[in-house]
Scaffold this active site. Sequence first.
Site, PDB file in Angstrom:
ATOM      1  N   TYR A  88      46.517  -9.378 -63.886  1.00  0.00           N
ATOM      2  CA  TYR A  88      45.567 -10.046 -62.985  1.00  0.00           C
ATOM      3  C   TYR A  88      46.313 -10.903 -61.978  1.00  0.00           C
ATOM      4  O   TYR A  88      45.951 -10.968 -60.801  1.00  0.00           O
ATOM      5  CB  TYR A  88      44.614 -10.919 -63.816  1.00  0.00           C
ATOM      6  N   PHE A 100      35.929  -3.212 -32.145  1.00  0.00           N
ATOM      7  CA  PHE A 100      35.631  -2.260 -33.203  1.00  0.00           C
ATOM      8  C   PHE A 100      34.415  -2.785 -33.955  1.00  0.00           C
ATOM      9  O   PHE A 100      34.239  -3.996 -34.079  1.00  0.00           O
ATOM     10  CB  PHE A 100      36.812  -1.996 -34.145  1.00  0.00           C
ATOM     11  N   THR A 101      33.580  -1.879 -34.428  1.00  0.00           N
ATOM     12  CA  THR A 101      32.278  -2.266 -34.981  1.00  0.00           C
ATOM     13  C   THR A 101      32.388  -3.357 -36.055  1.00  0.00           C
ATOM     14  O   THR A 101      31.753  -4.408 -35.942  1.00  0.00           O
ATOM     15  CB  THR A 101      31.558  -1.032 -35.561  1.00  0.00           C
ATOM     16  N   ASP A 140      45.145  -5.787 -34.618  1.00  0.00           N
ATOM     17  CA  ASP A 140      44.546  -4.825 -35.547  1.00  0.00           C
ATOM     18  C   ASP A 140      45.544  -3.675 -35.597  1.00  0.00           C
ATOM     19  O   ASP A 140      45.627  -2.866 -34.676  1.00  0.00           O
ATOM     20  CB  ASP A 140      43.168  -4.360 -35.079  1.00  0.00           C
ATOM     21  N   PHE A 189      24.614   2.812 -37.208  1.00  0.00           N
ATOM     22  CA  PHE A 189      25.063   4.200 -37.170  1.00  0.00           C
ATOM     23  C   PHE A 189      25.282   4.793 -38.552  1.00  0.00           C
ATOM     24  O   PHE A 189      25.161   5.992 -38.750  1.00  0.00           O
ATOM     25  CB  PHE A 189      26.358   4.332 -36.347  1.00  0.00           C
ATOM     26  N   ARG A 191      30.207   8.307 -31.690  1.00  0.00           N
ATOM     27  CA  ARG A 191      30.787   7.060 -31.197  1.00  0.00           C
ATOM     28  C   ARG A 191      30.198   6.805 -29.808  1.00  0.00           C
ATOM     29  O   ARG A 191      30.873   6.916 -28.795  1.00  0.00           O
ATOM     30  CB  ARG A 191      32.318   7.136 -31.126  1.00  0.00           C
ATOM     31  N   LYS A 215      43.971   4.399 -43.244  1.00  0.00           N
ATOM     32  CA  LYS A 215      44.348   5.365 -42.206  1.00  0.00           C
ATOM     33  C   LYS A 215      45.845   5.632 -42.318  1.00  0.00           C
ATOM     34  O   LYS A 215      46.291   6.413 -43.132  1.00  0.00           O
ATOM     35  CB  LYS A 215      44.007   4.832 -40.817  1.00  0.00           C
TER      36      LYS A 215
HETATM   37  C1  P70 Z   1      37.035   4.871 -38.910  1.00  0.00           C
HETATM   38  C2  P70 Z   1      37.168   3.728 -39.904  1.00  0.00           C
HETATM   39  C3  P70 Z   1      37.884   1.450 -39.676  1.00  0.00           C
HETATM   40  C4  P70 Z   1      38.543   0.376 -38.945  1.00  0.00           C
HETATM   41  C5  P70 Z   1      39.215   0.623 -37.721  1.00  0.00           C
HETATM   42  C6  P70 Z   1      39.829  -0.430 -37.037  1.00  0.00           C
HETATM   43  C7  P70 Z   1      40.526  -0.197 -35.753  1.00  0.00           C
HETATM   44  C8  P70 Z   1      39.141  -1.939 -38.703  1.00  0.00           C
HETATM   45  C9  P70 Z   1      38.508  -0.939 -39.420  1.00  0.00           C
HETATM   46  C10 P70 Z   1      37.783  -1.298 -40.699  1.00  0.00           C
HETATM   47  C11 P70 Z   1      35.964   3.553 -40.793  1.00  0.00           C
HETATM   48  C12 P70 Z   1      34.737   3.166 -40.036  1.00  0.00           C
HETATM   49  C13 P70 Z   1      34.338   1.839 -40.013  1.00  0.00           C
HETATM   50  C14 P70 Z   1      33.210   1.481 -39.290  1.00  0.00           C
HETATM   51  C15 P70 Z   1      32.517   2.450 -38.583  1.00  0.00           C
HETATM   52  C16 P70 Z   1      32.888   3.776 -38.646  1.00  0.00           C
HETATM   53  C17 P70 Z   1      33.997   4.115 -39.370  1.00  0.00           C
HETATM   54  N1  P70 Z   1      37.612   2.551 -39.182  1.00  0.00           N
HETATM   55  N2  P70 Z   1      39.771  -1.676 -37.547  1.00  0.00           N
HETATM   56  O1  P70 Z   1      36.534   5.919 -39.326  1.00  0.00           O
HETATM   57  O2  P70 Z   1      38.502  -0.874 -41.790  1.00  0.00           O
HETATM   58  O3  P70 Z   1      37.008   0.850 -42.844  1.00  0.00           O
HETATM   59  O4  P70 Z   1      39.008  -0.061 -44.040  1.00  0.00           O
HETATM   60  O5  P70 Z   1      37.016  -1.480 -43.692  1.00  0.00           O
HETATM   61  O6  P70 Z   1      39.270   1.857 -37.205  1.00  0.00           O
HETATM   62  O7  P70 Z   1      37.469   4.731 -37.753  1.00  0.00           O
HETATM   63  P1  P70 Z   1      37.841  -0.364 -43.160  1.00  0.00           P
END
Ligand code: P70
Length: 479
Positions: A81, A133-134, A224, A454, A391, A267
Amino acid sequence: MRAPTGAVTIRGVAAPPWKIKVVEPIALRPEPLRRRALLDAGFNTFLLRSEDVFVDLLTDSGTSAVSQEQRAAMELGDEAYAGSRSFFRLEAAVREVYGFRHVIPTHQGRGAEHLLAKALVKPGQLVPSNLYFTTSREHVELAGGVWVDVSIAEAIDPESTHPFKGNLDLAQLERVLAAAAPERIAYVRVEACVNMAGGQPFSLANLTGVRELTRAHGVPLILDGTRLSENALFIKDREPGESERTLPELIAAIAALTDGAIFSSKKGHFVPIGGLLAVNDDGLAQAARELVVIYEGFPHYGGLAGHDLEALAQGIREATAEPVVRHYVSQSAHLASLLLERGVPIVVPVGAHAVFLDAKRFLPHVPQDEFPAQTLAAALYLAGGVRSMERGIVSGQHGTDPYTGLELVRLTIPRRVYTQEHLDYVADVVTEVYARRELLPGLRMTYEPAHLRFFQARFEPRAAFLEAASAPAATAIDG
Ligand code: P70
């Protein structure tokens, strides 16, 4: 043929520097079953079952193949742990590759974004960034922050061939920083290979300019780094004077210009699950460690198992291997070149991790409020079992603000997973849908979740969609 870097290229495509040892069966479902699956999923590709998908290009997130070295390292996972040996191996890998002093693992990227937003963002503070980013924006806003887009204008022009569409507009950033007192800025965020722009990189010169501005104004600069290796490769290939530097040197040079980074390790670090917050500042690290025990777990595992930490430490090192990165970036380029040859409208230059179809030009007869990208993603699934991701307005619209931005469908290439044959098949499916594009009607949203809509929104077609999308060509695919 051997390229100057020592990597083998075959007809212009970088050869995979690996062979396949373990395989996972996939199959194309018959067309009537694909229709049923699409109806059940409310025309949202996130809601399809993977067994109903043939080639899954929804995301490169958590879908990469692990290496034999990662699997071997997983056997060494220390599940303690606290004080786990696996944590210290992870910390050593992050320090070696990126140079950040403090490492806080999280269950995935948004876990790190959450900690960062809670630690750094106070209500009313600004976060200037290259596009957004979302999940990154959502966490900043949940903490009361205000997102400010300072990307260059070319970022949202799918036809501009600017080599570094991920650049920040330095004049605009300077204006934002100068207009606000330093305490009104939470941090400046720079995303590597900007996902929402089509996987587009920033240049080292631009990042250096951003660093100078953030220093002069006394605000933190946070990266990021989710797709940092690819960004470093584009710098090596495109930026004057950088071709002689190795990938590890460029990755370290980028990280050294920043105060810290979040990573979705799912990724480029080749792991199914995992994320990181890595920073230099002792106070910020301490604040994040106080938060991580509430939201993720003890700071030595942060929501991950010991074997996950081991796979991640190994993956971080593999992500600096130029032939590995060059191969998957060239897979995107290969798919893109097939589509360009056939006149299919895509975002140029080709991005790092995906090919982005430009749904506005693909389906010019579908107005944006009838969701052209969502429509196209549904049609690709129906035509050939290919899963992609919207997207566009569904993911990009902010509340009820008007949205006229990019309207893209992402064909994302999981790393080390698909062969060139799979990509050739995808190009054929896209081409067939393109041939029948005029028949496709738009969609109507029937269910809209309050956050990140989405993922789970549902749609229905405005006219006879299934017939239009699965005309003779799809039957031909079925054999
Ligand atoms: C994708 C994924 C995640 C992502 C990213 C960047 C540039 C942070 C994150 C978050 C998964 C995804 C997430 C939200 C909407 C659609 C798809 N991208 N910064 O497919 O990381 O998913 O590990 O929490 O691209 O592009 P995580």
